[in-house]
Design a protein around this motif. Structure first.
Motif, mmCIF file in Angstrom:
data_model
loop_
_atom_site.group_PDB
_atom_site.id
_atom_site.type_symbol
_atom_site.label_atom_id
_atom_site.label_comp_id
_atom_site.label_asym_id
_atom_site.label_seq_id
_atom_site.Cartn_x
_atom_site.Cartn_y
_atom_site.Cartn_z
ATOM 1 N N ASP A 167 0.846 -1.198 0.000
ATOM 2 C CA ASP A 167 0.000 0.000 0.000
ATOM 3 C C ASP A 167 0.879 1.246 0.000
ATOM 4 N N PRO A 168 1.081 1.863 -1.174
ATOM 5 C CA PRO A 168 2.004 2.992 -1.285
ATOM 6 C C PRO A 168 1.656 4.182 -0.397
ATOM 7 N N LEU A 169 0.359 4.436 -0.166
ATOM 8 C CA LEU A 169 -0.006 5.597 0.647
ATOM 9 C C LEU A 169 0.349 5.356 2.104
ATOM 10 N N LEU A 170 0.476 4.088 2.464
ATOM 11 C CA LEU A 170 0.806 3.729 3.843
ATOM 12 C C LEU A 170 2.323 3.683 4.043
ATOM 13 N N ILE B 253 6.423 6.423 -0.834
ATOM 14 C CA ILE B 253 6.947 6.066 -2.154
ATOM 15 C C ILE B 253 8.284 6.759 -2.369
ATOM 16 N N SER C 288 10.585 6.227 -7.805
ATOM 17 C CA SER C 288 9.515 5.381 -8.344
ATOM 18 C C SER C 288 8.142 6.034 -8.244
ATOM 19 N N ASN C 289 8.113 7.343 -7.996
ATOM 20 C CA ASN C 289 6.844 8.046 -7.879
ATOM 21 C C ASN C 289 6.508 8.698 -9.230
#
Lengths: 340, 70
Positions: free
Chosen positions: B48-51, B54, B58-59
């Motif tokens: 889960d990237p928001l958790l 990032i 890689s963003n």
């Protein structure tokens, strides 16, 4: 005793039975279960992109399945398809009716749909032969405004309406395949289950309903909110539903135990929730509010762990990309912001 | 708000039928439901990237700054 009185008594009795059945499975609360779990750390997301171009309030946005393109609808009478990585406008589609309230991106990427006070759902083909985006179908039958629409595939779309019904349409023929009736107030929002077998609707009768798409039956009804439900979505595993309401709270309802497990609210929040979306794992719930902010909640601990502030007016819509990489907020201030 | 009240007999009959259907639902214990929610969150936490956050490289939404050697 007239039939009405009899029916009323029977209804009351059945409601008591449902309440008792729900109580019977309350061996534990979610709060008890997660008592030993730590709250997630503070979530600080930054605005990475601002999508500028709309000239009036934005009412809706929806991500494409590629997590890059998204569509937004504004009462400036336009649907804009954006490349969110570059902020370029891929399509700017002028609408017949500027009173648009919802938009949707087909999973295939081939079409977008929108609708609003014209009571219709208009389907646009993005991949027409000559490159022009044209209206492909106008789905007309609702007797109230179109509040939300979601594609199942290129030939089926579900709509929710101010006429208190939701409808499954055959896009090719323009006909209603199924009418989902039962809500006693305007249907404001809908969400399709990850397995596409069911969908949920939130309405101004303060309830959320789970519907079987194929047989048209309402399977479950969830109450508890004290005002209109404006926003609804599935928890990523498809077993729970999250709602946002004018009563300033969000709730999580579990489908298998058939009841509310947790409420997300704070005494300092006194304005309505307009939009809601879970993060990829479901651990975070992002909700847009009338007070121009978006709050981020720890879904298991029901604590606020972050805020997205940056809009100068109500946050009307929110969406997390299918790959979970970013969240997009749309506002009455005419801008969309991408955050991560 | 009483969501099942109505003045129309047909509507009232439908409401009772709907309630009967909903009464028959098989419900699982909250302990089991809660466990599944928690497990799902746990299993997908790392993805889960928001958790997790990032990395800038890689963003896809972060502008990549390029260095120009003068």
């Amino acid at each position: 005793m007239g039939e009405m009185e009899q029916l009323r008594k029977e209804a009351e009795s059945l409601k008591d039975d449902i309440t008792a059945a729900r109580k019977a499975v309350q061996d534990l609360t979610l709060q008890d279960h997660v008592a030993g779990t730590a709250v997630v750390g503070r979530v600080q997301l930054k605005t990475r992109k601002t999508l500028r171009g709309h000239l009036a309030k934005i009412y809706a946005m929806h991500w494409g399945t590629d997590s890059k393109l998204c569509v937004s609808a504004s009462q400036d009478g336009k649907l804009i398809v954006w490349d969110s990585y570059t902020t370029n406008k891929v399509h700017a589609i002028p609408l017949k009716s500027s009173w648009v309230m919802t938009c949707s991106y087909a999973p295939s990427g081939n079409m977008v749909a929108c609708g609003g006070l014209d009571n219709m759902c208009s389907i646009y083909n993005l991949k027409g032969k000559d490159g022009n985006v044209k209206v492909m179908r106008e789905l007309a039958a609702h007797t109230g405004y179109l509040s939300c629409c979601r594609f199942l595939n290129d030939n089926e779309i579900i709509t929710s309406s101010g006429d208190c019904t939701c409808v499954l349409w055959d896009i090719e023929t323009g006909s209603q395949k199924t009418v989902f009736a039962g809500h006693l107030g305007d249907c404001m929002s809908l969400g399709v289950a990850p397995d596409f077998n069911t969908f949920i609707s939130g309405a101004c009768d303060f309830t959320a309903k789970l519907w079987d798409i194929r047989d048209g039956q309402c399977r479950q009804t969830f109450g508890g909110h004290e005002s209109d439900i404006n926003a609804i979505g599935f928890f990523p595993n498809g077993n729970a539903v999250i709602t946002g309401s004018d009563d300033a709270s969000c709730k999580l309802y579990d489908l298998r135990s058939d009841q509310e497990l947790i409420t997300y609210q704070d005494s300092s929040i006194m304005c309505g929730v307009t939009s809601i979306a879970p993060s990829l794992s479901g651990r975070l719930i992002l909700a847009g509010y009338d007070d121009f902010n978006c709050n981020i909640w720890d879904s298991l601990k029901a604590e606020r762990v972050g805020v997205l502030s940056g809009h100068d007016n109500r946050v009307s819509c929110i969406g997390v990309t299918p790959d979970g990489m970013a969240c997009c907020t749309g506002s009455w201030d005419s801008f969309l912001k991408i955050w991560n | 708000m009483d969501v099942y009240c109505s003045n129309n007999v047909l509507q009232a009959r439908r409401a009772v039928e709907q309630l009967r259907l909903e009464t028959e639902l098989q419900r699982i214990k909250i302990s089991a439901a809660a466990e599944q929610l928690v497990q799902y969150c746990q299993e997908h936490r790392r993805a889960d990237p928001l958790l997790t956050g990032i990395a800038a490289s890689s963003n896809p939404f972060k502008d990549k700054k390029t260095c120009v050697l003068l």
